[in-house]
Scaffold this motif. Structure first.
Motif, PDB file in Angstrom:
ATOM      1  N   HIS A  31      16.313  21.154  19.584  1.00 13.38           N
ATOM      2  CA  HIS A  31      16.400  22.097  18.468  1.00 13.38           C
ATOM      3  C   HIS A  31      16.236  21.381  17.134  1.00 13.38           C
ATOM      4  O   HIS A  31      15.511  21.842  16.257  1.00 13.38           O
ATOM      5  N   ALA A  32      16.885  20.245  16.979  1.00 15.25           N
ATOM      6  CA  ALA A  32      16.805  19.488  15.724  1.00 15.25           C
ATOM      7  C   ALA A  32      15.385  19.015  15.439  1.00 15.25           C
ATOM      8  O   ALA A  32      14.984  18.898  14.278  1.00 15.25           O
ATOM      9  N   SER A  76      16.519  29.950  16.837  1.00 14.92           N
ATOM     10  CA  SER A  76      17.170  29.829  15.534  1.00 14.92           C
ATOM     11  C   SER A  76      18.429  28.961  15.596  1.00 14.92           C
ATOM     12  O   SER A  76      18.700  28.199  14.671  1.00 14.92           O
ATOM     13  N   ASP A  77      19.206  29.073  16.650  1.00 15.80           N
ATOM     14  CA  ASP A  77      20.422  28.278  16.834  1.00 15.80           C
ATOM     15  C   ASP A  77      20.400  27.638  18.216  1.00 15.80           C
ATOM     16  O   ASP A  77      19.716  28.122  19.112  1.00 15.80           O
ATOM     17  N   LEU A  87      12.291  23.356  20.551  1.00 11.77           N
ATOM     18  CA  LEU A  87      12.885  24.332  21.457  1.00 11.77           C
ATOM     19  C   LEU A  87      12.459  25.737  21.044  1.00 11.77           C
ATOM     20  O   LEU A  87      12.832  26.229  19.986  1.00 11.77           O
ATOM     21  N   THR A  88      11.637  26.377  21.887  1.00 11.80           N
ATOM     22  CA  THR A  88      11.166  27.729  21.617  1.00 11.80           C
ATOM     23  C   THR A  88      11.864  28.708  22.546  1.00 11.80           C
ATOM     24  O   THR A  88      12.458  28.314  23.562  1.00 11.80           O
TER      25      THR A  88
END
Length: 142
Positions: free
Chosen positions: A59-60, A33-34, A64-65
């Motif tokens: 992430h963007a 999430s972040d 990314l999991t």
């Protein structure tokens, strides 16, 4: 030996996801999430700097999991060790370089792998420039 399957999230981002080729059952891993902080077990400042550089990019692009965090940590740790060796005037062993490159490919971070992944949000396909001309009409027989 068969190549491992490309994760669905990479296919969606790259715009190559096709329902007719989807495997019967695929584990969809939850996205982070972040952007997470670098793990405290990273071996040196070079590894932490690499984490701080890559984690926001991945992430963007929704790559990314939760399950991929340890692999990203391994990539950053290996990068940090490689930089230390180069800074000391030594060269890393070939297996270390191969492992680092393999991890980079898994995350789409090499030029070859980059061509397979589009930035998130860039999913619109270009239109056909010739559609504005309309369909050709059959010429009347003389």
């Amino acid at each position: 030996m068969a190549r491992p399957r490309k994760p669905t999230t990479l296919k969606v981002v790259a715009g190559t996801d096709r329902p007719d080729r989807a495997p019967a059952e695929v584990a969809e891993l939850p996205l982070v999430s972040d952007v997470p902080m670098a793990p405290d077990w990273l071996p040196n400042a070079h590894a932490i700097k690499e984490w701080d550089r890559l984690a926001p990019i991945l992430h963007a692009n929704k790559l990314l999991t939760e399950a991929g965090l340890s692999a990203l940590g391994q990539l950053c740790a290996l990068h940090g060790k490689t930089v230390q060796l180069y800074a000391a005037g030594e060269a890393p062993v070939a297996s270390m370089v191969a492992q680092l490159r393999g991890l980079m490919n898994d995350f789409g971070l090499t030029p070859a792998a980059q061509g397979k992944v589009r930035p998130h949000g860039d999913t619109e396909k270009p239109g056909n420039a010739f559609t504005a001309l309309g369909k050709p009409r059959a010429q009347a027989a003389k």
